[in-house]
Design a protein around this motif. Sequence first.
Motif, PDB file in Angstrom:
ATOM      1  N   ALA A 157      11.602   0.827   1.504  1.00 60.38           N
ATOM      2  CA  ALA A 157      12.142   0.626   0.160  1.00 60.38           C
ATOM      3  C   ALA A 157      11.050   0.938  -0.857  1.00 60.38           C
ATOM      4  O   ALA A 157      10.445   0.036  -1.431  1.00 60.38           O
ATOM      5  CB  ALA A 157      12.625  -0.811  -0.008  1.00 60.38           C
ATOM      6  N   PRO A 158      10.788   2.235  -1.098  1.00 64.37           N
ATOM      7  CA  PRO A 158       9.731   2.587  -2.063  1.00 64.37           C
ATOM      8  C   PRO A 158      10.056   1.959  -3.425  1.00 64.37           C
ATOM      9  O   PRO A 158      11.214   2.025  -3.870  1.00 64.37           O
ATOM     10  CB  PRO A 158       9.794   4.113  -2.129  1.00 64.37           C
ATOM     11  CG  PRO A 158      10.571   4.548  -0.931  1.00 64.37           C
ATOM     12  CD  PRO A 158      11.460   3.419  -0.547  1.00 64.37           C
ATOM     13  N   LYS A 211      15.110   6.237  -1.343  1.00 65.63           N
ATOM     14  CA  LYS A 211      16.254   6.750  -2.112  1.00 65.63           C
ATOM     15  C   LYS A 211      16.982   7.886  -1.395  1.00 65.63           C
ATOM     16  O   LYS A 211      18.175   8.080  -1.575  1.00 65.63           O
ATOM     17  CB  LYS A 211      15.775   7.235  -3.487  1.00 65.63           C
ATOM     18  CG  LYS A 211      15.378   6.091  -4.398  1.00 65.63           C
ATOM     19  CD  LYS A 211      15.730   6.386  -5.826  1.00 65.63           C
ATOM     20  CE  LYS A 211      16.585   5.269  -6.393  1.00 65.63           C
ATOM     21  NZ  LYS A 211      17.016   5.527  -7.779  1.00 65.63           N
ATOM     22  N   ALA A 212      16.241   8.653  -0.599  1.00 59.31           N
ATOM     23  CA  ALA A 212      16.861   9.794   0.069  1.00 59.31           C
ATOM     24  C   ALA A 212      17.373   9.428   1.458  1.00 59.31           C
ATOM     25  O   ALA A 212      17.598  10.278   2.288  1.00 59.31           O
ATOM     26  CB  ALA A 212      15.877  10.941   0.176  1.00 59.31           C
ATOM     27  N   ARG A 243       0.812  -1.213   0.000  1.00 58.60           N
ATOM     28  CA  ARG A 243       0.000   0.000   0.000  1.00 58.60           C
ATOM     29  C   ARG A 243       0.854   1.275   0.000  1.00 58.60           C
ATOM     30  O   ARG A 243       0.565   2.216  -0.736  1.00 58.60           O
ATOM     31  CB  ARG A 243      -0.892  -0.051   1.253  1.00 58.60           C
ATOM     32  CG  ARG A 243      -1.833   1.089   1.433  1.00 58.60           C
ATOM     33  CD  ARG A 243      -2.795   0.796   2.595  1.00 58.60           C
ATOM     34  NE  ARG A 243      -3.387   2.018   3.082  1.00 58.60           N
ATOM     35  CZ  ARG A 243      -3.925   2.169   4.293  1.00 58.60           C
ATOM     36  NH1 ARG A 243      -3.948   1.149   5.128  1.00 58.60           N
ATOM     37  NH2 ARG A 243      -4.442   3.323   4.651  1.00 58.60           N
ATOM     38  N   PHE A 244       1.912   1.275   0.797  1.00 59.91           N
ATOM     39  CA  PHE A 244       2.672   2.528   0.956  1.00 59.91           C
ATOM     40  C   PHE A 244       3.930   2.593   0.087  1.00 59.91           C
ATOM     41  O   PHE A 244       4.346   3.668  -0.313  1.00 59.91           O
ATOM     42  CB  PHE A 244       3.043   2.741   2.426  1.00 59.91           C
ATOM     43  CG  PHE A 244       1.856   2.889   3.330  1.00 59.91           C
ATOM     44  CD1 PHE A 244       1.021   3.996   3.214  1.00 59.91           C
ATOM     45  CD2 PHE A 244       1.554   1.916   4.269  1.00 59.91           C
ATOM     46  CE1 PHE A 244      -0.083   4.139   4.037  1.00 59.91           C
ATOM     47  CE2 PHE A 244       0.445   2.049   5.097  1.00 59.91           C
ATOM     48  CZ  PHE A 244      -0.385   3.156   4.984  1.00 59.91           C
ATOM     49  N   ASP A 245       4.550   1.456  -0.170  1.00 59.44           N
ATOM     50  CA  ASP A 245       5.823   1.484  -0.910  1.00 59.44           C
ATOM     51  C   ASP A 245       5.690   0.895  -2.328  1.00 59.44           C
ATOM     52  O   ASP A 245       6.691   0.736  -3.029  1.00 59.44           O
ATOM     53  CB  ASP A 245       6.913   0.746  -0.123  1.00 59.44           C
ATOM     54  CG  ASP A 245       7.379   1.541   1.084  1.00 59.44           C
ATOM     55  OD1 ASP A 245       7.150   2.765   1.092  1.00 59.44           O
ATOM     56  OD2 ASP A 245       7.954   0.935   2.009  1.00 59.44           O
ATOM     57  N   ARG A 246       4.465   0.521  -2.695  1.00 60.21           N
ATOM     58  CA  ARG A 246       4.184   0.104  -4.080  1.00 60.21           C
ATOM     59  C   ARG A 246       4.963  -1.134  -4.547  1.00 60.21           C
ATOM     60  O   ARG A 246       5.375  -1.205  -5.692  1.00 60.21           O
ATOM     61  CB  ARG A 246       4.433   1.277  -5.055  1.00 60.21           C
ATOM     62  CG  ARG A 246       3.595   2.504  -4.783  1.00 60.21           C
ATOM     63  CD  ARG A 246       4.047   3.697  -5.604  1.00 60.21           C
ATOM     64  NE  ARG A 246       5.420   4.060  -5.365  1.00 60.21           N
ATOM     65  CZ  ARG A 246       5.829   4.824  -4.346  1.00 60.21           C
ATOM     66  NH1 ARG A 246       4.960   5.315  -3.490  1.00 60.21           N
ATOM     67  NH2 ARG A 246       7.112   5.086  -4.191  1.00 60.21           N
TER      68      ARG A 246
END
Lengths: 431, 431
Positions: free
Chosen positions: A163-164, A135-136, A54-57
């Motif tokens: 880990a998006p 990533k950031a 849901r949040f990180d796809r």
Amino acid sequence: MKIFYSSDDTFETNFNELLERGKMDIEGVTGIVSGLLKEIQTEGNSALKSQIARFDRWEPKEDSELLVSTEDMAKAYDNIDPTLREALHLAYERIESYHQKLMPETWMDKEANGTILGQKVTAVDRAGLYIPGGKAAYPSSLLMNVIPAQVAGVEEIVVCTPAPDNELNELLLAACHLCKVTKVFRVGGASAIGAMAYGTETIPKVDVITGPGNIFVATAKKLVYGEVNIDMIAGPSEIGILADETAREDYLAIDLLSQAEHDEMASSILITTDSELANRVSDKVEAYLGTLSREEIARKSIEERGAIIVTKDMDEAIDLMNEIAPEHLEVVTRDPMSLLDSIKHAGAIFLGENTPEPIGDYIAGPNHTLPTGGTAKFYSPLSVENFLKKSSIIMMSKQGMDEIGEQCALIANTEGLTAHEESVRIRLRNN
Amino acid sequence: MKIFYSSDDTFETNFNELLERGKMDIEGVTGIVSGLLKEIQTEGNSALKSQIARFDRWEPKEDSELLVSTEDMAKAYDNIDPTLREALHLAYERIESYHQKLMPETWMDKEANGTILGQKVTAVDRAGLYIPGGKAAYPSSLLMNVIPAQVAGVEEIVVCTPAPDNELNELLLAACHLCKVTKVFRVGGASAIGAMAYGTETIPKVDVITGPGNIFVATAKKLVYGEVNIDMIAGPSEIGILADETAREDYLAIDLLSQAEHDEMASSILITTDSELANRVSDKVEAYLGTLSREEIARKSIEERGAIIVTKDMDEAIDLMNEIAPEHLEVVTRDPMSLLDSIKHAGAIFLGENTPEPIGDYIAGPNHTLPTGGTAKFYSPLSVENFLKKSSIIMMSKQGMDEIGEQCALIANTEGLTAHEESVRIRLRNN
């Protein structure tokens, strides 16, 4: 930048607004966060995986996909530029050395009558470190959380980081290898806090959770507090600078901006006795803004949450700064060390024009995880203490009991606790 | 008492139940407590007074009635029995002396290149101490909360204690005078926590709230955590005893009961390697129960939450006790000091047969406010540390910046924070 004069009639209103900086609407997200936590508490990994989707796809198919492979970390470490690798090692060593000086020790003292009192210091069994990002993600955040836990002697260290789109920052992976961290899980936000607080089939339940995060992370930490310990509830970053006429406007301007570039919600506040310096700094900030890679963020932060305050003297400046209790405090005056005694509330204190705040973010040695939003009035920097706990030690001698037992029994009796009283008296009778 | 054998098939189930002792249904009362807190936050004294009317059955007409008069405290002190007064003074001195040994100090170290790193220790400005009770208030709770705050150097100490039917315990008042506490307010429960966290027209907003209390107090402390710091979230009291065949059954039995008499929810757990001792202790507990002034409470606690566990050896006994992580741990074995290293989790450790737990409740010196319900895995005893906070100190020399500035700028650049990088580089260029 906005310039306020402490002598102005409107000053108090403007200043009170600064005191309210960093207030977070924890209540506003408690409902959703509490729901996420409960799912994890009752359904473990399956809830965790669907929350990640849901949040990180991306949706982990196997539980094992939650764990980052140590080979990936080693590879990332091998791939980074050698100069950067050395810089990170230098940072590691300096942070480690500083935190070693903070380690309290177990002690025991014997009284003349043979009674021993003391305090035993023990590390927690398991620590959970939250590193924001994807990533950031910042490798420095990892070092600043891992090193105090390692110096404290924590046996099992767990790291969670989001880990998006199932991507992780290579530098963070390299830093994990450098820090010899092996249990790194791809999960972020409130889900990560829930997983570490309650444990799942894959992620161990820990005793202490530390690390920064957004309002969802802050709220989750507050909700699991008591089930585990936490370091603090942290909000947006901030800097306060105390300066007199000896300060350079270019130094002050870039230091204010180094805080502003973090976050639109960051606060940068200069308090000075010199109104001309105030004007020069304001101009310089404007001039620098256009040169920054994160100009847009920094500009919004400076415009909405930046302030320069001009006071009648340094005493007033210090009083106001103590009320603000900033996360970072730079003291750029003729003799900064002479002001140290009067500074009561600040997460970290940077003395003198050669000490820009970013030196403390990365490499000086002290921790960069610091209390924000005025909570420096009661919270301390992240430290080995967050990963330790104490046990009192008492070993009474027979003579020691004879000397203070009667008084103890009397107080117990007065409080109406007769088993307490008798547990003392039975020893006195047998001595 | 129930006796479990660690070799039994059913042992794990029974043991897991012990691990769940002390769980409180904080969520169940969050709604009501949160409502009370919000009233106080928005309406101040007027909410406070109506809550006192509701819970303590008297309504202060004037705000000034909230404050206990220092004359009443002085009178109460004069009226107590001189022997008891001396006992309380002895307790004060011993507690003070122990807590003085826990005081950390500000330190600064200079590197060869002139850079100074250190840590500044400062007391919080204001501390709020919650003392439960009304008529059953315990003077010892006051001493154990006030003394660490005073040793820490807190300038303003506020005490709140409920006054059901507007009556206060005379001993508590006497103890307030003895401790030189002057700001004592007649308000209890969640209302008191809210008043100290947010401040009202009469009660100052504090930085730290400490002290024991029922589930409403515990829940209120959790809800205001972050707005202020708190010591811990504490539940019912408990004792664990490790004993071998050298222990005396009468000592162990009365020590178990001294915990049980506190509260029906209190837990008293003996773990021993000697099954005969287990039986003798069980018999002795039964025999003593009838002699106690608080028999009914103690009996319910022992029956529902007491347990004796027989293990195959001391190593297993210690492992189980570390899992339990009791608030109080007595070690009654041939050479108790030799087991200290293997004890990882306990609020306070009482070594040897001459050290009954109640000696630590009143007079030995260490604090009696201790983590319960297994939270000794991450919380520490109440201490001066709860009333202090630290600030990191950094003062870079020019040479120090030259030695580590480049590496700092590199890491900043890697994290994409160019104002951070420039704030360092501008110094390097000017050195």
